[in-house]
Write a protein that holds these residues in place. Structure first.
Motif, PDB file in Angstrom:
ATOM      1  N   SER A   2      34.237  41.842  39.084  1.00 41.53           N
ATOM      2  CA  SER A   2      35.132  41.066  38.437  1.00 41.53           C
ATOM      3  C   SER A   2      34.882  40.327  37.264  1.00 41.53           C
ATOM      4  O   SER A   2      35.172  40.793  36.002  1.00 41.53           O
ATOM      5  CB  SER A   2      36.082  40.195  39.413  1.00 41.53           C
ATOM      6  N   LEU A   7      40.596  35.479  33.708  1.00 45.70           N
ATOM      7  CA  LEU A   7      41.903  36.389  33.153  1.00 45.70           C
ATOM      8  C   LEU A   7      42.787  36.482  34.534  1.00 45.70           C
ATOM      9  O   LEU A   7      43.832  36.593  34.360  1.00 45.70           O
ATOM     10  CB  LEU A   7      41.242  37.803  33.080  1.00 45.70           C
ATOM     11  N   ASP A   8      42.219  36.353  35.521  1.00 47.21           N
ATOM     12  CA  ASP A   8      43.018  36.437  36.932  1.00 47.21           C
ATOM     13  C   ASP A   8      44.062  35.162  36.783  1.00 47.21           C
ATOM     14  O   ASP A   8      45.098  35.450  36.985  1.00 47.21           O
ATOM     15  CB  ASP A   8      42.183  35.891  38.083  1.00 47.21           C
ATOM     16  N   PHE A  11      46.548  35.837  33.827  1.00 44.12           N
ATOM     17  CA  PHE A  11      47.864  36.532  33.902  1.00 44.12           C
ATOM     18  C   PHE A  11      48.744  36.063  35.156  1.00 44.12           C
ATOM     19  O   PHE A  11      50.023  36.244  35.208  1.00 44.12           O
ATOM     20  CB  PHE A  11      47.128  37.898  34.463  1.00 44.12           C
ATOM     21  N   GLN A  12      47.869  35.533  36.127  1.00 46.41           N
ATOM     22  CA  GLN A  12      48.750  34.848  37.339  1.00 46.41           C
ATOM     23  C   GLN A  12      49.645  33.743  36.897  1.00 46.41           C
ATOM     24  O   GLN A  12      50.756  33.852  37.267  1.00 46.41           O
ATOM     25  CB  GLN A  12      47.597  34.329  38.203  1.00 46.41           C
ATOM     26  N   LEU A  14      51.114  33.446  33.982  1.00 47.21           N
ATOM     27  CA  LEU A  14      52.157  34.148  33.348  1.00 47.21           C
ATOM     28  C   LEU A  14      52.901  34.929  34.006  1.00 47.21           C
ATOM     29  O   LEU A  14      54.374  35.346  33.428  1.00 47.21           O
ATOM     30  CB  LEU A  14      51.521  34.771  31.940  1.00 47.21           C
ATOM     31  N   ALA A  15      52.683  35.082  35.157  1.00 45.00           N
ATOM     32  CA  ALA A  15      53.600  36.111  36.000  1.00 45.00           C
ATOM     33  C   ALA A  15      54.660  35.301  36.640  1.00 45.00           C
ATOM     34  O   ALA A  15      55.283  35.955  37.664  1.00 45.00           O
ATOM     35  CB  ALA A  15      52.772  36.690  36.927  1.00 45.00           C
ATOM     36  N   TRP A  84      41.806  41.073  26.230  1.00 44.47           N
ATOM     37  CA  TRP A  84      41.755  42.236  27.304  1.00 44.47           C
ATOM     38  C   TRP A  84      42.728  43.126  26.831  1.00 44.47           C
ATOM     39  O   TRP A  84      42.330  44.587  27.166  1.00 44.47           O
ATOM     40  CB  TRP A  84      42.065  41.783  28.797  1.00 44.47           C
TER      41      TRP A  84
ATOM     42  N   PHE B  11      53.023  41.239  34.467  1.00 44.12           N
ATOM     43  CA  PHE B  11      51.935  40.215  34.383  1.00 44.12           C
ATOM     44  C   PHE B  11      51.099  40.072  35.924  1.00 44.12           C
ATOM     45  O   PHE B  11      50.007  39.866  35.849  1.00 44.12           O
ATOM     46  CB  PHE B  11      52.314  38.719  34.175  1.00 44.12           C
ATOM     47  N   GLN B  12      52.052  40.246  36.814  1.00 48.35           N
ATOM     48  CA  GLN B  12      51.336  40.122  38.347  1.00 48.35           C
ATOM     49  C   GLN B  12      50.487  41.345  38.641  1.00 48.35           C
ATOM     50  O   GLN B  12      49.427  40.926  39.149  1.00 48.35           O
ATOM     51  CB  GLN B  12      52.658  40.431  39.185  1.00 48.35           C
ATOM     52  N   LEU B  14      48.522  42.701  36.386  1.00 52.23           N
ATOM     53  CA  LEU B  14      47.520  42.458  35.776  1.00 52.23           C
ATOM     54  C   LEU B  14      46.680  41.273  36.115  1.00 52.23           C
ATOM     55  O   LEU B  14      45.597  41.208  35.759  1.00 52.23           O
ATOM     56  CB  LEU B  14      47.759  42.349  34.156  1.00 52.23           C
ATOM     57  N   ALA B  15      47.269  40.666  37.168  1.00 48.36           N
ATOM     58  CA  ALA B  15      46.558  39.498  37.621  1.00 48.36           C
ATOM     59  C   ALA B  15      45.351  39.565  38.694  1.00 48.36           C
ATOM     60  O   ALA B  15      45.239  38.713  39.455  1.00 48.36           O
ATOM     61  CB  ALA B  15      47.463  38.382  37.984  1.00 48.36           C
ATOM     62  N   ASP B  16      45.030  40.827  38.802  1.00 48.53           N
ATOM     63  CA  ASP B  16      44.058  41.232  39.910  1.00 48.53           C
ATOM     64  C   ASP B  16      42.804  41.979  39.107  1.00 48.53           C
ATOM     65  O   ASP B  16      43.151  42.886  38.655  1.00 48.53           O
ATOM     66  CB  ASP B  16      44.635  41.919  40.861  1.00 48.53           C
ATOM     67  N   PRO B  17      41.622  41.593  39.601  1.00 44.55           N
ATOM     68  CA  PRO B  17      40.573  42.362  38.911  1.00 44.55           C
ATOM     69  C   PRO B  17      40.326  43.786  39.376  1.00 44.55           C
ATOM     70  O   PRO B  17      39.935  44.662  38.519  1.00 44.55           O
ATOM     71  CB  PRO B  17      39.189  41.566  39.282  1.00 44.55           C
ATOM     72  N   ARG B  20      42.895  45.808  37.227  1.00 45.83           N
ATOM     73  CA  ARG B  20      42.427  45.736  36.003  1.00 45.83           C
ATOM     74  C   ARG B  20      41.476  46.696  35.913  1.00 45.83           C
ATOM     75  O   ARG B  20      41.320  47.558  34.887  1.00 45.83           O
ATOM     76  CB  ARG B  20      42.109  44.368  35.404  1.00 45.83           C
TER      77      ARG B  20
END
Lengths: 116, 116
Positions: A2, A7-8, A11-12, A14-15, A84, B11-12, B14-17, B20
């Motif tokens: 990872s 970034l996790d 993005f989380q 912002l979700a 990203w 966003f959700q 994208l929130a996971d490595p 991505r």
DNA sequence: CGAATAGTTAGTCAAATAACTAACCAACAT
DNA sequence: ATGTTGGTTAGTTATTTGACTAACTATTCG
């Protein structure tokens, strides 16, 4: 693999529509917790949870002065997200370039071929 | 108030490595499910779950041909994300502009003041 | 045909989210 | 000094997430 836990969290954070709305509000200027809470039909502790997530992700900065906690946006914090996305686009465009090269190569070979 | 359920899903997603990483791989070109699975130490159904989320968010498109499902990225799908970030930056910059106006106004008033 | 390949479905489970209420503390304001 | 305002802590609950195994379906290959 990872290598980007930041970034996790970004993005989380912002979700969620509530959190995005909070950010939009803060983009207009700093605000107190209860200012921020006012537009939402939500108990205060719930909203505090959202603020906490935003702060943990580094998207906002908060400071308590007397009994009022003032929240402010941290505009630089969006950079890794943009970064990203840009990187992603670069990969995609790189692929398109290679595809184009390939097609041009094919055309050249066909020309040479029919020319022989 | 939310009005953007699409952004939530994007966003959700994208929130996971893992997700991505899948997107980064697909940016280089289409791939089958098992191609995509290979770099990850993860059972296939788990990876399928990630693919499903990416597809639900509209970030990838998949099509089954024989027994192979081929996945491809949907580059336009990133647009709403970029859009939101740009909007956010616009709000922020608008605020800076107003702040600057305000400061200039203050300076002008102070000048007028000391001039009287 | 029969076996290997590629993906899928179903069902389980632990941990993380996101919300709530109730009770609490720490400034101000009167 | 007492009440009110602004925020916080603690503890509960329902839902969603992300991962797993086991069993299954649908190609394709020998």
């Amino acid at each position: 693999m990872s290598a980007e836990p930041r970034l996790d969290a970004l993005f989380q954070a912002l979700a969620d529509p509530t959190r995005r709305a909070i950010l939009s509000q803060l983009a207009l200027g700093p605000a107190s917790v209860s200012d921020l809470a006012q537009p939402f039909d939500m108990a205060l502790p719930s909203l505090m949870g959202h603020l906490r997530k935003l702060e943990d992700a580094g998207l906002i900065d908060t400071k308590k002065d007397g009994r009022v906690r003032t929240c402010a946006i941290v505009p630089e914090a969006f950079a890794p997200v943009r970064g990203w996305l840009d990187e992603q686009r670069a990969l995609w465009e790189g692929r398109l370039d290679r595809l184009e090269d390939y097609v041009l190569q094919l055309m050249k070979e066909r020309r040479d071929d029919s020319g022989s």
